[in-house]
Design an enzyme around this catalytic site. Structure first.
Site, short mmCIF file in Angstrom:
data_model
loop_
_atom_site.label_atom_id
_atom_site.label_comp_id
_atom_site.label_asym_id
_atom_site.label_seq_id
_atom_site.Cartn_x
_atom_site.Cartn_y
_atom_site.Cartn_z
N LYS A 74 0.83 -1.21 0.00
CA LYS A 74 0.00 0.00 0.00
C LYS A 74 0.86 1.26 0.00
O LYS A 74 0.66 2.16 -0.82
CB LYS A 74 -0.92 -0.02 1.22
CG LYS A 74 -2.02 1.01 1.21
CD LYS A 74 -2.98 0.73 2.37
CE LYS A 74 -2.20 0.65 3.66
NZ LYS A 74 -2.98 0.19 4.79
N THR A 76 4.03 1.46 -0.80
CA THR A 76 4.80 1.44 -2.04
C THR A 76 3.97 2.03 -3.19
O THR A 76 4.48 2.81 -4.00
CB THR A 76 5.22 -0.01 -2.36
OG1 THR A 76 5.94 -0.53 -1.25
CG2 THR A 76 6.07 -0.08 -3.60
N ARG A 97 2.37 8.30 7.02
CA ARG A 97 2.62 8.32 8.46
C ARG A 97 4.09 8.14 8.79
O ARG A 97 4.86 7.60 8.00
CB ARG A 97 1.83 7.18 9.14
CG ARG A 97 0.37 7.48 9.29
CD ARG A 97 -0.36 6.28 9.84
NE ARG A 97 -0.38 5.19 8.88
CZ ARG A 97 -0.76 3.95 9.15
NH1 ARG A 97 -1.15 3.63 10.37
NH2 ARG A 97 -0.77 3.03 8.22
N LYS A 108 12.42 -6.35 12.07
CA LYS A 108 13.15 -5.37 11.28
C LYS A 108 12.32 -4.11 11.08
O LYS A 108 11.10 -4.16 11.05
CB LYS A 108 13.52 -5.97 9.92
CG LYS A 108 14.64 -6.97 10.06
CD LYS A 108 15.17 -7.41 8.71
CE LYS A 108 16.40 -8.29 8.93
NZ LYS A 108 17.27 -8.36 7.78
N ALA A 276 -3.87 2.17 14.12
CA ALA A 276 -5.02 2.04 13.22
C ALA A 276 -6.14 1.21 13.84
O ALA A 276 -7.14 0.95 13.20
CB ALA A 276 -4.57 1.43 11.89
N PHE A 304 -4.15 -0.39 7.53
CA PHE A 304 -4.85 -1.68 7.35
C PHE A 304 -5.64 -1.71 6.03
O PHE A 304 -5.35 -0.97 5.10
CB PHE A 304 -5.78 -1.96 8.53
CG PHE A 304 -5.07 -2.13 9.86
CD1 PHE A 304 -3.76 -2.59 9.93
CD2 PHE A 304 -5.72 -1.84 11.05
CE1 PHE A 304 -3.11 -2.76 11.16
CE2 PHE A 304 -5.08 -2.00 12.29
CZ PHE A 304 -3.78 -2.46 12.33
N PHE A 384 3.96 -8.54 -8.99
CA PHE A 384 5.07 -9.37 -8.51
C PHE A 384 5.57 -10.18 -9.68
O PHE A 384 4.78 -10.56 -10.55
CB PHE A 384 4.58 -10.32 -7.39
CG PHE A 384 4.58 -9.69 -6.03
CD1 PHE A 384 3.66 -8.70 -5.71
CD2 PHE A 384 5.49 -10.08 -5.07
CE1 PHE A 384 3.65 -8.12 -4.45
CE2 PHE A 384 5.49 -9.50 -3.81
CZ PHE A 384 4.58 -8.52 -3.50
N TRP A 412 7.30 -0.83 -8.26
CA TRP A 412 8.31 -1.42 -7.37
C TRP A 412 9.61 -1.65 -8.14
O TRP A 412 10.68 -1.29 -7.68
CB TRP A 412 7.80 -2.73 -6.77
CG TRP A 412 8.75 -3.33 -5.76
CD1 TRP A 412 8.84 -3.02 -4.45
CD2 TRP A 412 9.75 -4.33 -6.01
NE1 TRP A 412 9.84 -3.76 -3.85
CE2 TRP A 412 10.41 -4.57 -4.78
CE3 TRP A 412 10.14 -5.04 -7.15
CZ2 TRP A 412 11.44 -5.49 -4.66
CZ3 TRP A 412 11.17 -5.96 -7.03
CH2 TRP A 412 11.81 -6.18 -5.79
#
Lengths: 559, 559
Positions: A74, A76, A97, A108, A276, A304, A384, A412
């Site tokens: 989202k 990205t 945010r 990570k 959220a 979300f 992808f 991406w």
């Protein structure tokens, strides 16, 4: 992409421009930018005040299907779309945010976007950034200290020390602080009582900072926080403790939006980061309203999936800030469709058109829901490499049956060049004048009815169940003048229902209300339908064990 | 001065220069300054590393008599002397400590200096400044969270949870957190144990940051912190918890000195702020050593009176950082002499030469003590309007009997023009080559003997009393390899003795050691001789009740 192996490598290789140059493109003079290093700046309050008479740009919301372990991308897509709009000649900026510090030491850290669609400086955004969250922590805990101090010195306000609802916060995953007893040690240290710490992003101060229009509004909202109750159950407010002025002083810089840039040197506001679930999960109103004055297109996102994030964006943030979104993008992936269609994570690499078709039900529900708010929708298929042509076509075909278009996006891997089609489609929708934004329910509706409206219209639940004590509480708040507030649902993000394992588009399920909480300063009633963790813990082997500076002074292990 | 009524008004009227201009005078290019707004900047690590081969300037310590309620003006004199040295043609800068946020909400915030001798921006230096203390808080509490997390997941290191000595910190006056029980709430939240919070400036991480030479040294020192003991009393270190790398990452920006300016636009480093009782009470080694490369004269100060502040500056900071001070200024006032001579605060406005003479004993002791370190001394009489000629002369005459000069200084009212005489005197002392600095005791001396040396040589105590358990503890640390560490005395600042009411220059008193603590990371043994408060509380009517933004957006009530 080939020469990079990770988001952080791409981010490190970014050719950042001085932040003054990014600001200048938005018409912000160097003296109106408050620099934090060479690649971050806050926009001065004076400059923001001077923009008020300008026309607003178009507001685009990026939201998503219910998240799956496959990942949807989202943020990205938000970043990519911002770059894409700039690429096709629109003056665009994004609003997202800020990251919370604490969780980075568990798992990570999170990049802001990914691949060729990122916001930088990524490392600093995952550490102290411009100190906003530290300021929120300080303001929150000043109020906490002043409450205990008030009780200590005689408790003139007659606070029932068993009913102090204001806890403390820390931007850290520290389960040891969830449930504690304070004021031990005898007469000099106060009256022992049980309380605890939440993580800073769960603070009502965070939600308030993100909903306040300006410093005056901020102080008024801080003052309205309910911090405790008396024996007669009457509320004690932050303004009774006289903490609102000092809290505002602590937050005055944190209220200013943070300007950074994308990998393609386009402007981005990264500001605020409320939870959220128990909060509304969007970046600050100040950032969004300011961006609308500075750019022709503002791309923002909500936390979300659309059932939680978009609903709160519309019903809380847009309602309260007078925002009118012009279009919405719902991000989906072929992989997530497959998971919704019953495929296990390890099998996502195998073509399975049937599962894609089956999983589309989840996407379809979100498309129809967002349309209920009068906002035109386009679906972004975040590509992808494992996606097959036939699978992509299956998603497109399904979405077309809803009278909506699905656009394949390769930002991406390719940055803005991979998302031009979506950018054109968004412009078409936004400039069509079709948007007729309206919140789902009116302010005047009863609180319980608002909850039922969200549950039936958005979640497609059959019924809402609440014990008498909860219904009584809602009625009491209505009598106290809080009946006009919108609802902030705290529900699992993994399903339309309250059962995280129920994927797809379930109907006729039951929404059980476990608890309701009043966020009188933020201005919403939180409705909790499941376990809500407001202070996370660290895993057995936390990522912090690996985080260090390498010999080049670069941060290792954070990403 | 006439047109101003307070320090904050003077500070607000300051004609600040862009921080890049201040940096340029020190030879720091704009790209080596990391700006925080337009009037604050950090100096980059790369720039600092490139200065190492340069010659050092002269180092001047400003210290004082034992503080009295009358106020001595140590920081004011530090700032004034820096301006004065610049005025007489020397390239000078000052190095002072940062203010702690928490206490500002109890009593009024502290200016950095006063009158016409101040460092600005005063308001921001009393709030978040450049975020250093927030970073220290985060680093400290990350270690705390990782310790409890380690125990939670199986306690492989076999920590005795009753002997976790590492607490948590918050930059807030919050007595409720002094003594708490954590990990309540059952299996998911851990093993309950008693602990507490200190204020951030009391954190060993603060002391470490202020003593570390660079990031590598910082990480090594953090790793050496003793966080807990096992059942067999063997220590568990921060590096065993594997927190040292992530803590260093959190502190990497905080390690860089903060550049600001005086009212007269001269450069000042304001960096670090350890407690002056359980820690050494000086600004960072990095700031001081960097300043010595950039300026011909560096004026710095130490906390409290010379018995605590100067002794620790010499025996801890100078010893460990290889600094060699060239001269020391001891600040005194006529009013403080009178108080030491037995006059009550309300009567300070009346001439009383006899009381001045009597009170000079305290000053005399400090002058002689500082000389024991081989550093030439001058006394600065910080002028108050109520001082009479005869009183000033009485101080001068007394100091002359010690073979030392006392110089009247009017920097508070006149800025650098009022302190030229002191500046000339300091240059004369520093360039005389008379300084033969040496610490009071050698590293190799036994710990108890070091304590006795400080008590007899500096405090003029008759004896040091310590229970067997304390003597045993000191011996155990010697066996564990900590015997070479210097001593950090925690004693009342109001007297040479451990009795705060004993003014003047008492002799043959008893120093009772109540407790000893090992700060293995900072590199000293803390010796506690009285009640030490490491988490202050708020007063009945805290100043935070009055702090607010006015309609001009200025901060009211903080000063």
């Amino acid at each position: 992409m080939a020469k990079f192996t990770s988001d952080i490598e791409i981010a490190r290789a970014a050719r950042k421009k001085p932040i003054q140059e990014i600001g200048a493109r938005l018409g912000i003079a160097a003296e109106d930018l408050v620099p934090y290093g060479h690649d971050k700046a806050k926009v001065s309050a004076g400059f923001i005040a001077r923009q008020q008479d300008k026309k607003n740009g178009k507001l685009i919301l990026v939201t998503a299907i219910n998240p799956t372990p496959a990942g949807e991308g989202k943020t990205t897509t938000t970043v990519g779309l911002g770059d894409g709009l700039n690429r096709i000649g629109k003056k665009a900026m994004i609003c997202i945010r800020e990251a919370s510090l604490g969780p980075n030491f568990g798992m990570k850290g999170g990049a802001a976007g990914g691949g060729m669609a990122q916001v930088v400086p990524m490392d600093e955004m995952n550490l102290h950034f411009t100190g906003d969250f530290h300021a929120i922590t300080s303001a929150h805990n000043l109020l906490s200290a002043m409450i205990d101090n008030h009780i200590y010195w005689g408790n003139e306000l007659e606070i029932d020390s068993r009913r102090v609802v204001w806890r403390r916060v820390m931007d850290m995953n520290d389960r040891a602080l969830r449930d504690i007893v304070v004021n031990l040690g005898g007469v000099a240290n106060g009256f022992p009582r049980q309380t605890g710490f939440d993580i800073t992003v769960a603070s009502e101060v965070m939600a308030i900072l993100c909903l306040a229009r300006d410093l005056k509004d901020l102080q008024a909202r801080l003052g309205a926080i309910v911090v405790a109750y008396r024996r007669d159950k009457s509320p004690v407010y932050c303004r009774d403790i006289k903490a609102d002025g000092a809290m505002t002083v602590l937050l005055k810089d944190a209220m200013q939006p943070n300007l950074v840039q994308t990998l393609e040197n386009n402007p981005a506001f990264v500001h605020g980061g409320p939870f959220a679930n128990i909060a509304h999960g969007c970046n600050s109103v100040v950032a969004t309203t300011t961006a609308l004055k500075l750019a022709d297109y503002v791309v923002t996102e909500a936390g979300f999936g659309a059932d939680l994030g978009a609903e709160k964006f519309f019903d809380i943030k847009c309602r309260k800030a007078g925002l009118k979104p012009d279009a919405a993008v719902i991000v989906a992936t072929v992989r997530a469709m497959k998971m919704n269609g019953g495929v296990k994570k390890d099998d996502l690499g195998t073509e399975n058109i049937e599962a894609v078709r089956k999983g589309c039900a989840n996407l379809g529900r979100h498309v129809q829901n967002v349309k209920k708010f009068g906002v035109p929708v386009v679906v972004a298929i975040n590509h992808f490499v494992s996606d097959t042509e036939a699978e992509i076509q299956a998603v497109k075909d399904y979405v077309a049956t809803l009278g909506t278009e699905a656009v394949l996006c390769k930002h991406w891997a390719q940055g803005s060049a991979g998302i031009e089609d979506l950018a054109h489609k968004v412009v078409e929708l936004a400039e069509s004048g079709h948007a007729q934004f309206a919140p789902l329910y009116p302010d005047s509706m009863k609180l319980l009815e608002k909850i039922e409206t969200i549950a039936t219209e958005i979640y497609h639940a059959g019924e809402v169940v609440a014990e008498k004590s909860i219904r009584d509480q809602l009625r009491q708040w209505e009598e106290q003048g809080y009946g006009e507030l919108p609802i902030c649902m705290a529900k699992t993000q993994y399903s339309f229902s309250t059962d995280p394992n129920l994927r797809g588009a379930p109907t006729d399920h039951t929404v059980q209300i476990r608890e309701v909480r009043l966020s009188a300063g933020a201005g919403f009633v939180v409705v909790i339908t499941g376990e809500i963790m407001t202070m996370p813990g660290l895993p057995k082997t936390p990522s912090s064990e690996k985080i260090r500076l390498n010999d080049q002074g670069e941060i290792e292990g954070l990403f």
